[in-house]
Design a protein around this motif. Structure first.
Motif, PDB file in Angstrom:
ATOM      1  N   GLN A   1       0.817  -1.210   0.000  1.00 28.35           N
ATOM      2  CA  GLN A   1       0.000   0.000   0.000  1.00 28.35           C
ATOM      3  C   GLN A   1       0.852   1.262   0.000  1.00 28.35           C
ATOM      4  O   GLN A   1       0.465   2.294  -0.555  1.00 28.35           O
ATOM      5  CB  GLN A   1      -0.929   0.003   1.227  1.00 28.35           C
ATOM      6  CG  GLN A   1      -1.962   1.123   1.233  1.00 28.35           C
ATOM      7  CD  GLN A   1      -2.923   1.034   0.053  1.00 28.35           C
ATOM      8  OE1 GLN A   1      -3.300  -0.055  -0.372  1.00 28.35           O
ATOM      9  NE2 GLN A   1      -3.320   2.188  -0.482  1.00 28.35           N
TER      10      GLN A   1
ATOM     11  N   SER B   1       0.407   4.508  -2.519  1.00 32.26           N
ATOM     12  CA  SER B   1       0.214   5.874  -2.013  1.00 32.26           C
ATOM     13  C   SER B   1       1.282   6.815  -2.548  1.00 32.26           C
ATOM     14  O   SER B   1       0.991   7.957  -2.945  1.00 32.26           O
ATOM     15  CB  SER B   1       0.243   5.885  -0.479  1.00 32.26           C
ATOM     16  OG  SER B   1      -0.803   5.087   0.039  1.00 32.26           O
TER      17      SER B   1
ATOM     18  N   GLN C   1       0.682   7.701  -6.192  1.00 35.88           N
ATOM     19  CA  GLN C   1      -0.390   8.681  -6.340  1.00 35.88           C
ATOM     20  C   GLN C   1       0.100  10.085  -5.968  1.00 35.88           C
ATOM     21  O   GLN C   1      -0.275  11.077  -6.610  1.00 35.88           O
ATOM     22  CB  GLN C   1      -1.587   8.279  -5.480  1.00 35.88           C
ATOM     23  CG  GLN C   1      -2.291   7.025  -5.991  1.00 35.88           C
ATOM     24  CD  GLN C   1      -3.362   6.509  -5.055  1.00 35.88           C
ATOM     25  OE1 GLN C   1      -3.308   6.737  -3.842  1.00 35.88           O
ATOM     26  NE2 GLN C   1      -4.348   5.812  -5.594  1.00 35.88           N
ATOM     27  N   GLU C   2       0.955  10.164  -4.956  1.00 34.89           N
ATOM     28  CA  GLU C   2       1.565  11.448  -4.598  1.00 34.89           C
ATOM     29  C   GLU C   2       2.423  11.978  -5.739  1.00 34.89           C
ATOM     30  O   GLU C   2       2.392  13.169  -6.063  1.00 34.89           O
ATOM     31  CB  GLU C   2       2.439  11.293  -3.340  1.00 34.89           C
ATOM     32  CG  GLU C   2       1.674  11.183  -2.046  1.00 34.89           C
ATOM     33  CD  GLU C   2       2.608  11.137  -0.838  1.00 34.89           C
ATOM     34  OE1 GLU C   2       3.787  11.533  -0.990  1.00 34.89           O
ATOM     35  OE2 GLU C   2       2.169  10.712   0.236  1.00 34.89           O
TER      36      GLU C   2
END
Length: 395
Positions: free
Chosen positions: A159, A163, A166-167
């Motif tokens: 995960q 994340s 996506q950042e």
């Protein structure tokens, strides 16, 4: 430009290494040493360029900050062979390898940033700022490629990688917007074409697929290779725009050199003419030149007419001085505007680092915190960043 070529090869090496490490040495085994060779060739060219341009006896005027950046980048490059040995022996994790490459690439990107700060020509500085922002955006795209290669290849849910990807996607959008502020029309057009291309569509589909697979934990090593190939094609497209920027920069430098030669030649001719002029009217006095302010409210009409009738050797010489002063003022104003934008980026970057250190958060979270604070306090981003940096300086 040697620095941008080196960055591009390091980005390729980072991605190749990640696929290799993520697949436990089964994928890209033959690609790795070949990429090492490409990067080493680029490194040799970069070192030679830095030595001739900034480290020779004729370059002692180079600013200390730029010399410091060169030193740090060189020291990091010295450690690259050690990292490569660890990668080949699989003695380093993909994430740790990525982190090391990002740190090295960051040092070389900083060279371009400091070079932009050294420039004293407005148009050249503007192009350097556009190039710096674009290279930063391209580096974020490279980091996303690296993390995606790890995520798709390691065959297990992570995960944290999702994340972070996506950042990176959001951060790319922000920094490419800054690039567009300083880019020329041709570069903006090519960027728009790339954004609307099938390649960008494929990247977005793979991003969506990665998110879906993270929920089902259905990764395969083959997907890692697919992601790397598509992401590489996208970065190659970015490289085309980067090449446009560097070409424009080189053209601007060459034009400025030719302009300087022409100005020197014209001034020499004028100075010779002035020296040979025997019709000097000693009655002309610079203190009575009414193009500059004097007594407030005085009627200038008659005096200005008399002034225009005075055409002497001294007046020609004075015209030359005024022309140069006006030119310098104009160039200074343009340069200050670009330098201001460059300085603001430095301060915002510094503020983000301080927030990351104090709040234990990532760069994108720090940027979002700056934006949120600016909105809540009805301030600009640079005002908030200045306040943060000032508070730390006073501690």
């Amino acid at each position: 430009m040697a620095a941008t070529c080196m960055i591009h090869q390091l980005q390729r090496e980072r991605g190749t290494a990640n696929v290799y490490l993520g697949s436990k040495g089964t994928a890209y085994k033959a690609h790795l040493p070949l990429q090492f060779k490409h990067t080493s060739d680029a490194e040799e060219a970069l070192r030679a360029r830095l030595k001739s341009k900034f480290l020779s006896s004729d370059s002692m005027h180079t600013q200390v900050r730029l010399l410091t950046s060169i030193t740090l980048a060189s020291q990091c490059l010295d450690q690259l062979p050690t990292l490569r040995k660890q990668i080949q022996k699989q003695d380093v994790t993909p994430l740790k390898s990525t982190d090391a490459y990002c740190r090295l690439i960051g040092k070389i990107i900083n060279l371009i940033f400091e070079a932009a700060d050294v420039s004293n020509d407005a148009s050249i500085t503007k192009t350097l700022v556009a190039l710096f922002n674009f290279i930063q955006g391209k580096e974020l795209a490279g980091q996303e490629r690296a993390l995606g290669a790890i995520g798709f290849s390691q065959q297990q849910k992570d995960q944290n990688i999702l994340s972070k990807m996506q950042e990176l996607e959001r951060a790319q959008h922000d920094i490419f917007e800054r690039f567009l502020e300083f880019a020329a029309a041709d570069e903006q057009s090519v960027w728009k074409t790339l954004k609307q291309s099938e390649l960008t569509s494929d990247i977005n589909k793979l991003r969506t697929m990665f998110k879906a697979l993270s929920e089902t934990n259905s990764y395969t090593p083959e997907l890692g290779e697919v992601w790397y190939e598509v992401a590489t094609k996208r970065i190659d497209g970015l490289q085309n725009i980067e090449n446009m920027l560097t070409s424009r920069l080189m053209e601007q430098v060459q034009v400025r050199i030719e302009e300087a030669k022409g100005e020197i030649s014209n001034h020499n001719v004028l100075m010779e003419k002035i020296a040979e002029d025997n019709t000097v009217d000693s009655s002309f006095n610079m203190l009575f030149d009414h193009q500059f302010s004097g007594l407030h409210g005085i009627e200038m009409g008659v005096l200005e007419q008399q002034e225009r009738e005075v055409r002497t050797g001294h007046k020609s010489f004075y015209d030359l001085i005024c022309e140069q002063a006006n030119h310098i003022n104009h160039m200074t104003n343009e340069l200050e505007n670009v330098k201001r934008a460059l300085h603001e980026q430095k301060v915002i970057g510094r503020a983000k680092i301080l927030l990351m250190q104090s709040s234990k958060i990532g760069e994108q979270q720090a940027h979002q915190l700056l934006q949120k604070t600016a909105m809540s306090q009805n301030q600009t981003l640079i005002e908030v960043a200045n306040n943060i940096v000032a508070k730390v300086a006073n501690i």
